[in-house]
Design an enzyme around this catalytic site. Structure first.
Site, short mmCIF file in Angstrom:
data_model
loop_
_atom_site.label_atom_id
_atom_site.label_comp_id
_atom_site.label_asym_id
_atom_site.label_seq_id
_atom_site.Cartn_x
_atom_site.Cartn_y
_atom_site.Cartn_z
N GLU A 76 0.82 -1.21 0.00
CA GLU A 76 0.00 0.00 0.00
C GLU A 76 0.86 1.27 0.00
OE1 GLU A 76 -2.97 0.39 -0.50
OE2 GLU A 76 -3.69 2.23 0.44
N ASP A 77 1.93 1.27 0.79
CA ASP A 77 2.63 2.53 1.07
C ASP A 77 4.03 2.64 0.46
OD1 ASP A 77 0.47 3.31 2.49
OD2 ASP A 77 1.29 2.82 4.46
#
Ligand code: MN
Length: 693
Positions: A76-77
């Site tokens: 996600e990051d």
């Protein structure tokens, strides 16, 4: 932050066969991937996944879960990809990380959409592998622990609300009470800071005053059992601020009246010892009637087992006691996680049952809001058990009726229910069932689900089945309501409508026909201004008449078109149980079921009523006793203000040296709103008591 070797050692401690290289690789990969990213408090971002992994080692989870926790934010990051994770860590870890990522991805959507959508993915991921949920819960717990570092207050409150409404109940549902308690405490501190401070302060005062009362009572308990030849481990604690707050709100009592703020746990060897300990305790201290529960012979749906009782202790305090064996204790503390870690790699039946119910609801639910409502209902309630005529045990939430029972047995049985025999007697379908009732459903092929049932069913399954079949009926009702609103809006236009204006408006609003417009007005998906503009371009900004006051109150059970009024004597507000009295020529008077006026009206025509969903607003009368000191009324006023309650009337009814009693009328949304206000008032130092009259 945990160092690499510390984390690996922790895992090796409970699982000597754990794949050390896997954990090492995950640690290094995650550290490199997160690089220089930072948390809100300035720590390296990488400390977060490592702490999440640390939390999960307390649950003694396997190496794949720990690696997943370390990697849970990388897709996600960071620039890391699913393929990369799969290549380096294998397909199991990749699948788990993907599950956690899916949950996080949707957090950018609007609150209602997101919450429900979140749950949908949660459940699908969970039914695949419960470890995804465990990682997500640990992730949320760590984010709550570091919540105070987030500078944006609205964001903090949103996260806290979500935790209270979704994650803590999920933790509870799978039996992870430690997680649930900590999440609730942290969220409560954020959402109700004054009440939290006030209750915490009073708890501290209490333990100062009585010396170490908890320790004294605890060792007394252990000694008593030991003298009778039963060795037990006894621990005691004061209850959490949040559970005290909830009790105050639920039972309508003040802190002083709340006697059982101490809870003790007695841990013995086996199941038989539990009952022996219970007997010995009841011989020595009188039990509080109605508080005994046997979850050993009848475990909770999530598998929880324990004996619960409350006794009146010699120190003039009531204490709560849980008695359980060592094995029951491990499962109670860490729920399915313990089960999963210690016993078997297969999912248990209870977990499967819960997920199965929810997936069925997902398929029937109409909108995210509806789904959320179902899910909250499904998660919050405690169980009762009722029997079919053949002796089959049906588990239902507290408050469930014969209709819920019928739907729990079979959807067709619910759809065709016309009546019920409870313990051999014919009873109304709306009668709440009690534990141990035997229920026989009377059915007819000619029957179909009744909209009124929605007013009393409590199970999500019954609710969604009924909604599905009454949806078309509700559409007709909405069209009628929409037409009323339409007429009002046309009235407000500066001049009469031109011929063909409605047809033009439908084209401008891109609606197929009049019915669709009326429905949209009733659902409020089209605003008054938008319709005016469509009917008479240029009018919405100009010379329109103000909207008439519309009642937000809806009551089910009334014949359409019959006038009703809320009675002045008891001021019912949405959420109160209500009945109607039919007054010839005057329509129907709506009373609270506890109203004295009903005693006079026994001969009058009673009408069984319930509030429509979304009913909002009412006036509640309170009696608030405050200490006679400067500023005390200001405190009351600011608590009311902080909860968005308007004071419409206030009078001083009684005053002496120490206290004065204020009678006040306040405007509230519904009963839940009122309960929160009363609990907040009771938690304040200057308030001696606060009651609804
Ligand atoms: Mn995270």
């Amino acid at each position: 932050m945990l160092r690499q070797y510390e984390l690996v050692e922790r895992v090796k401690d409970y699982d000597p066969d754990a794949d050390e290289a896997l954990l090492d690789r995950a640690y290094v990969f995650s550290m490199k991937a997160h690089g220089a990213q930072q948390r809100a408090n300035g720590d390296p971002y990488f400390s977060h996944p490592i702490e999440v992994a640390g939390i999960l080692t307390d649950l003694r989870l396997d190496d794949e879960t720990i690696a997943t926790a370390i990697l849970h934010d990388t897709i996600e990051d960071t620039l890391a990809t699913q393929e990369e994770i799969e290549k380096r860590f294998g397909s199991n870890v990749a699948r788990l990380v993907d599950g956690v990522t899916k949950l996080s991805k949707i957090e950018a959507q609007t609150e209602n959409e997101r919450a429900a959508e979140n749950l949908r993915k949660f459940l699908l991921a969970m039914s695949d592998d419960i470890r995804v949920l465990l990682v997500k819960l640990a992730d949320r717990l760590h984010n709550m622990r570091t919540l105070h570092f987030i500078p944006d207050a609205e964001k903090r409150r949103r996260i806290a609300r979500e935790t209270m409404e979704i994650y803590a109940p999920l933790a509870e549902r799978i039996g992870m009470y430690e997680f649930m308690n900590e999440m609730q405490t942290l969220a409560f501190r954020e959402l109700e800071p004054d009440a939290y401070a006030s209750i915490t302060k009073r708890l501290a005062q209490l333990s100062d005053g009585g010396g170490d009362l908890v320790a004294r009572i605890g060792s007394g308990l252990r000694m008593h059992l030991s003298r009778k030849g039963l060795e037990a481990e006894v621990t005691g604690r004061q209850k959490h601020a949040y559970s005290i707050w909830r009790k105050m709100a639920e039972r309508h009592i003040s802190f002083e009246q709340l006697s059982d703020i101490m809870a003790f746990r007695v841990i013995v060897e086996g199941a038989e010892d539990c009952y022996r300990a219970l007997g010995l305790i009841h011989q020595r201290w009188p039990m509080v009637p109605g508080r005994f529960k046997d979850y050993v012979s009848t475990p909770k749906r999530n598998g929880y087992r324990s004996l619960h009782t409350s006794v009146i202790h010699s120190e003039k305090v009531r204490i709560e006691i849980q008695i359980r064996s060592r094995e029951m204790h491990a499962q109670a503390e860490y729920g399915l996680a313990a089960h999963w870690a210690y016993k078997t790699k297969e999912k248990t039946d209870t977990q499967q049952g819960w997920i199965h119910d929810l997936i069925e609801i997902l398929e029937n639910a109409d909108s995210p809001e509806e789904l959320l409502e179902h899910t909250r209902i499904a998660m919050y309630q405690d169980s009762i058990f009722a029997f079919t005529p053949k002796g089959e045990l049906i588990r239902l939430p507290r408050g469930a009726t014969s209709v819920d029972f019928a739907y729990a047995v079979h959807t067709d049985l619910g759809d065709q229910a016309v009546g019920a025999k409870i313990n051999g007697r014919v009873m109304p379908l709306r009668t709440p069932l009690a534990n141990g009732d035997q229920v026989q459903i009377l059915r007819s092929k000619a029957q179909s689900p009744q909209p009124e049932w929605l007013g009393f069913v409590v199970t999500a399954k019954a609710r969604s089945s009924i909604r599905r079949s009454v949806r078309h009926i509700k559409r007709d009702e909405q069209i009628v309501l929409g037409r009323k609103l339409y007429d009002e809006i046309v009235e407000r236009l500066p001049t009469a409508l031109a011929r063909g204006a409605l047809g033009n408006a439908l084209r401008r609003l891109k609606l197929p026909d009049e019915a669709a417009l009326m429905e949209a007005l009733a659902r409020q998906t089209i605003t008054d201004a938008a319709l005016m503009e469509a009917l008479m371009p240029g009018s919405a900004g100009g010379d329109v008449k103000p909207a008439p006051q519309r009642s937000a109150i809806q009551i089910h059970g009334l014949t359409p078109g019959v006038a009703f009024s809320l009675a002045d004597c008891c001021h019912p507000i949405p959420g109160d149980r209500i009945v109607g009295l039919r007054r010839p020529g005057e329509g129907i008077e709506v009373h609270s079921i506890h109203c004295d006026a009903l005693a006079d009206g026994v001969d009058a025509d009673w009408v069984d009523l319930s509030w429509g969903s979304g009913s909002d607003g009412g006036t509640a009368q309170l009696s608030v006793v405050v200490r006679n000191q400067p500023g005390s009324l200001g405190v009351v006023a600011s608590i009311l203000g902080a909860h968005g309650a308007n004071i419409v009337n206030m009078a001083l009814s009684h005053r002496d040296a120490a206290f004065h009693t204020n009678l006040m009328d306040i405007e509230v949304h519904d009963v839940q709103h009122l309960m929160r206000i009363l609990a907040a008032l009771r938690a304040a130092d200057v308030v001696a008591s606060a009651e609804r009259i």
